[in-house]
Every structure is written in C-alpha cells, then in structure tokens.
Scaffold this active site. Structure first.
Site, PDB file in Angstrom:
ATOM      1  CB  CYS A  98     -16.456  27.086  12.377  1.00 38.92           C
ATOM      2  SG  CYS A  98     -17.500  27.786  11.108  1.00 38.92           S
TER       3      CYS A  98
ATOM      4  CG  LEU B 224     -23.450  18.997  15.356  1.00 40.39           C
ATOM      5  CD1 LEU B 224     -23.368  19.273  13.866  1.00 40.39           C
ATOM      6  CD2 LEU B 224     -22.717  17.688  15.687  1.00 40.39           C
TER       7      LEU B 224
ATOM      8  CG  LEU C 274      -4.741  35.019  14.270  1.00 43.72           C
ATOM      9  CD1 LEU C 274      -3.371  35.676  14.189  1.00 43.72           C
ATOM     10  CD2 LEU C 274      -4.737  33.775  13.408  1.00 43.72           C
TER      11      LEU C 274
END
Ligand SMILES: CC(C)(COP(=O)(O)OP(=O)(O)OC[C@H]1O[C@@H](n2cnc3c(N)ncnc32)[C@H](O)[C@@H]1OP(=O)(O)O)[C@@H](O)C(=O)NCCC(=O)NCCS
Length: 266
Positions: free
Chosen positions: A17, A27, A266
C-alpha cells in the site's frame, strides 16, 4: 507451498500500500524491490502474491463473486443495482437468510482445535495442484478466531467428538465515499473450508447466516477451490473484479484453472 508434488518454501507478500498522496510516483516498484531483498536475506527465493491488476504472468485468474447480505445498503451506496423487474422489497426477500444456522454440532473454533483443524485442512488441500502446506503454527496464526479479523467455525460430531468440517471468513471493511448515510462497507471474505460430513453448500449457507448475524453487508468469494459448486445456488452474483494469482521466480509449465488452486490470501 506445494506445487503438484514439490514443496517449495515461499514468502507470502500481501498488504502492499502506498499513501494516496504518493501514488503514481513509482514507489510500488521500490517497495517490491525492498521486500524481495529482505525475503532473499531469509534464504527464501520464491513468493506467492495476488493483485487486482494484470502483471506478467498470472498463475491463474479468478473472478470475484458477491453475496448480498444487506441489499438496501448495497443499493443505496451504489455497490449493486436493482435488476430489471426487481424492487427493493423483492431484493430484501430474495436475500433473506434463516436467523440461525442449520448444521448440528457447529461451533466456534478454539485454540485447542488447532491440531484437528490442521489435519483436516492438510488432507483437504492435498487435492489441489497448488496449495499451501499448513502446519499447526500456520493454522494458529491464520485461523484461530480474532474479533474483526477472522471468524472460524467447525463441526464437532455429537457422538465421537471428532472435528469433521470447518469454514472461515475474514473481515475487510471498505470506506464508502460520497454517502451522507454510510461511511463503512462491512465485507466478509470467504477463507478456508473443509467439508467431510456436512454438505459444503450447507456449511457455506451457515457461513452466510453467521456473517449476517454479525452485521456484514456483503460476503465475497473468488472462484478458487470448490467455490463454483455453491456460488450460484447460494445467490452470489458475479462481480466485475478479477483477482490474479502470481508466483515469484517459479514457473508452471501448464495453465492452472482457479478450481485447481487451494490458496486464499487474507
Ligand atoms: C498498489 C499500489 C501500492 C501501487 O502504487 P501506485 O502509486 O499506484 O503505483 P506506482 O507508481 O508506485 O507503481 C506503478 C508500478 O507498480 C505496478 N503495480 C501496481 N500495482 C501493483 C501490485 N498490486 N502488485 C505489483 N505491482 C503493482 C504497476 O504495474 C506499475 O509497474 P509497471 O509500470 O512496470 O507496469 C497503490 O495503488 C495502492 O496503495 N493501492 C491501494 C492498495 C492496494 O490495492 N494494494 C494492492 C493489493 S493487491
């Protein structure tokens, strides 16, 4: 991870993230390079990961399916639409679920169940071409219930006290933007399951009933494992999202169907 009959030590990469203000500045490749470096330092040279974007080269491509639990909210926020000839009251009736579960002996998983669940799950996952090789530590880490993270239930035989069936789902809420009324969409995601005595359809129906009791708005699944056998019957609708599965530094010489995959991240 086991690929056919070869067991390969792999890292699982998840939760990549970048802050919204720092997006599109390349990034992500820097972070991926760094996590790769750290994994190599652990002497691990392969990895498994998933993404909603198409990158070179997926192991398999799975489709998202969504089971509406709270039709009014999903329609109000634009997650779903009322189909032709469908009214709100008809939708509410269509997605209504029983108030209590149907499987005898169903109960919440506890820490003491870890060895039995591990045995059950290892046996079940052995049928898939590509699947994780769980040990007791993995099951304790990923599947012992944790409030607002993971819910796991099992069926204990009333006679022998043997653990015969299992299902789990994890919680992943989404922010709802531009709504006066709602700010969070509470979504459950189908995780691992095993059916040996109760029919899988009934177990998954119980999973929906519990998710509804816990106030989830939607229950999501992808079409890996044996999910195709219950999705339509339990009124999941096909979503527009795809989930691509990838292995890093491991090439399969044959294409894999989602139903041959026993991996859920998950
Ligand atoms: C995914 C995320 C980290 C990408 O960052 P970004 O700022 O949008 O993109 P960047 O400019 O940093 O990098 C772009 C490159 O990363 C790649 N990339 C984008 N998403 C990726 C992902 N999930 N996994 C691997 N690579 C990814 C792109 O393909 C592109 O590479 P290319 O030009 O070689 O094709 C960012 O969009 C994000 O935080 N999204 C919300 C969380 C999320 O969806 N995480 C992924 C879960 S699978």
């Amino acid at each position: 991870m086991r690929v056919r009959d070869q067991v390969v030590k792999m890292a699982e990469v998840n939760f990549l993230c970048v802050h919204k203000k720092l997006r599109s500045m390349r990034l992500a490749p820097v972070m991926i390079k760094e996590v790769t470096r750290r994994i190599h330092l652990e002497n691990v040279w392969q990895a498994a990961y998933t993404a909603g974007v198409l990158l070179p080269t997926p192991l398999t491509t799975s489709q998202y399916w969504h089971r509406t639990l709270n039709p009014k909210k999903l329609i109000d926020v634009g997650f779903s639409r009322l189909g032709e000839r469908m009214t709100m009251s008809r939708a509410i009736k269509l997605y209504k679920l029983p108030t209590s579960t149907l499987t005898t002996g169903l109960r919440k998983m506890e820490l003491r169940d870890v060895p039995a669940v591990t045995k059950l799950l290892r046996n079940y996952l052995s049928q898939f071409a590509v699947a994780p090789e769980f040990d007791n530590n993995d099951v304790e880490h990923w599947l012992v219930p944790r409030e607002n993270v993971v819910d796991s239930y099992l069926v204990e035989s009333q006679v022998t006290h043997e653990i015969t069936d299992f299902f789990s789902f994890y919680t992943l809420p989404s922010s709802i933007l531009h709504s006066q009324e709602y700010s969070i969409l509470k979504a459950a995601y189908n995780f691992y399951y095993v059916s040996t005595s109760a029919p899988l359809l009934q177990l998954m129906n119980d999973a929906l009933i519990i998710a509804k009791q816990k106030d989830f708005d939607v229950f999501n699944a992808v079409d890996v494992m044996e999910n195709e056998s219950f999705l339509k019957e339990l009124k999941f609708g096909q979503g527009d999202g795809q989930l691509y599965y990838y292995l890093y530094n491991y090439r399969l010489s044959w294409p894999l169907k989602p139903s041959e995959l026993g991996l859920v991240l998950l």
